[in-house]
Enzyme design. Sequence first.
Site, short mmCIF file in Angstrom:
data_model
loop_
_atom_site.label_atom_id
_atom_site.label_comp_id
_atom_site.label_asym_id
_atom_site.label_seq_id
_atom_site.Cartn_x
_atom_site.Cartn_y
_atom_site.Cartn_z
N GLU A 245 0.87 -1.18 0.00
CA GLU A 245 0.00 0.00 0.00
C GLU A 245 0.90 1.21 0.00
OE1 GLU A 245 -1.32 3.21 1.39
OE2 GLU A 245 -2.21 2.22 3.13
N CYS A 279 -1.84 8.74 3.98
CA CYS A 279 -1.73 8.34 2.58
C CYS A 279 -2.99 8.70 1.80
CB CYS A 279 -1.43 6.86 2.47
SG CYS A 279 -2.62 5.80 3.33
#
Length: 514
Positions: A245, A279
Amino acid sequence: MAIDTVTESARTSGESFEVSNPADGSVIRSVPLDGPAEVAATVARVRANQAAWEELGFKGRAQWLYKLRDWILDNQDEIADTMQRETGKVRGEAAGEAVYLTDLINFYGKKGAKYIRDERVPAHSPLMKAKKLRVQYRPYPVVGVISPWNYPLLLSMGDAIPALLAGCAVVIKPSEITPIGLGEVIEAWKSEIGAPDVFDVVNGMGETGSALVDEVDFVQFTGSDRTAKKVLSRAAETLTPVSAELGGKDPMIVLQSANVERAANAATWGAFSNVGQVCISVERLYVEEPVYDEFVQRFTDEVKKLNQGMDGREHGKDIGAMTFPPQTKIVEDHVEDARGAGATVVTGGQRGEGPGDWYPPTVLTDVDHSMKVMRDETFGPVVGIMKVRDADEAVRLANDSRFGLAASVFGSKREAEAVARRLEVGTANVNDVLVGFLASDVPMGGWKDSGIGFRHGEYGIKKFVRPESIVITRFGGKREPLYFPYTEKRREQLRKITDFFNSRDWRRRLGRQR
């Protein structure tokens, strides 16, 4: 090749490194450094215990995770204390990581067994009806988790929990910037909870991460796409699978049908939660022309109200310090690049003075996609706003990125959902921000350069297991029709049988020629 993480606040000194408080620059303490030999020994030890852990079955493993959940619940204040010291987060955000973990344990404790239980598969072909088809899911023996500094527990334990429940042993290499809180949790697993020795941590820099990749059977990485490429290259040497990720440059679209006040409030939280070190932070805003001025005014007013600083158990602040000094330099660079190219700094835009690492929430207008702030991941408290003619232009600009992690669209429900479905991202929020990550029932991951693989939902636990197909012959003679020897008679018999079952019209089934 080492997996590099260059830092200023974690300095190697002999066999240990120092961890500092980003809010004031003070040293918290030194942490022992684990080299390749220590990593290999740790992985070998938990590997030796993994088979017994798997044999406990899902319910048996879940009981140990429930004990960990209860320990986290009983020690939330102490966990948040450590989190604040090593990350510079405000209390409201430091406390949230424990909440996420306890919910995740409950989620996978309830649903995980269903996701990875044995499956009965009906045979498609009548020729296979004499076979019983089953699929069982077996764990990768040892999973290595390499986690970042922005959410030291959430992004390490968040992957360790489903992996442990799946039957894997787990070794985490946390960021050298923020290793203390995770170390305390794993020490509790070992000593206070007394759980099986299948869960551990190794600390260090790039060399430690490289060594972990070499030793484990599956790698879960969270971090930048630059470092991910090094992890993938290293893992390729041993054909070790990797789930990653990575970064984002998340857009938010405000349509003229939006509730502008809600959109402004949401954008404030979406852009500046954890000082933008998320993020899935909102880093780009595209606002339709009819509501642009109103949105910018409301949004700017909300941003100016944010109270930056450090608090404690009493709460009181909205955003804290930057955690990683090199990241602050990137933030400064993006703002100065935009300013030099003609952007307007509506608020913020200047690094804070005094001890610690502080950057104020910053809003930019008059920006375009030639600027770093609209193209590269900033990962800090900065957002740029662009005026767009319509939804089509907003979608085009939102998709004009090498990243594709998450996005948000505000507008009437039907219109906003229609726009969300056109975005090239792993998660699209309609009339909200960030919450896609909190919805454990659905997968969360990135498209494009934002990642490989997914967290949460069925994907989030199934990635840690391997399917094994079991094909059982229920009855049969001494020789199957496909066995040797090949003869003309058997070939003709097989031809008639396969033509009958594979044809979809009676002429071919009965072998009649035209």
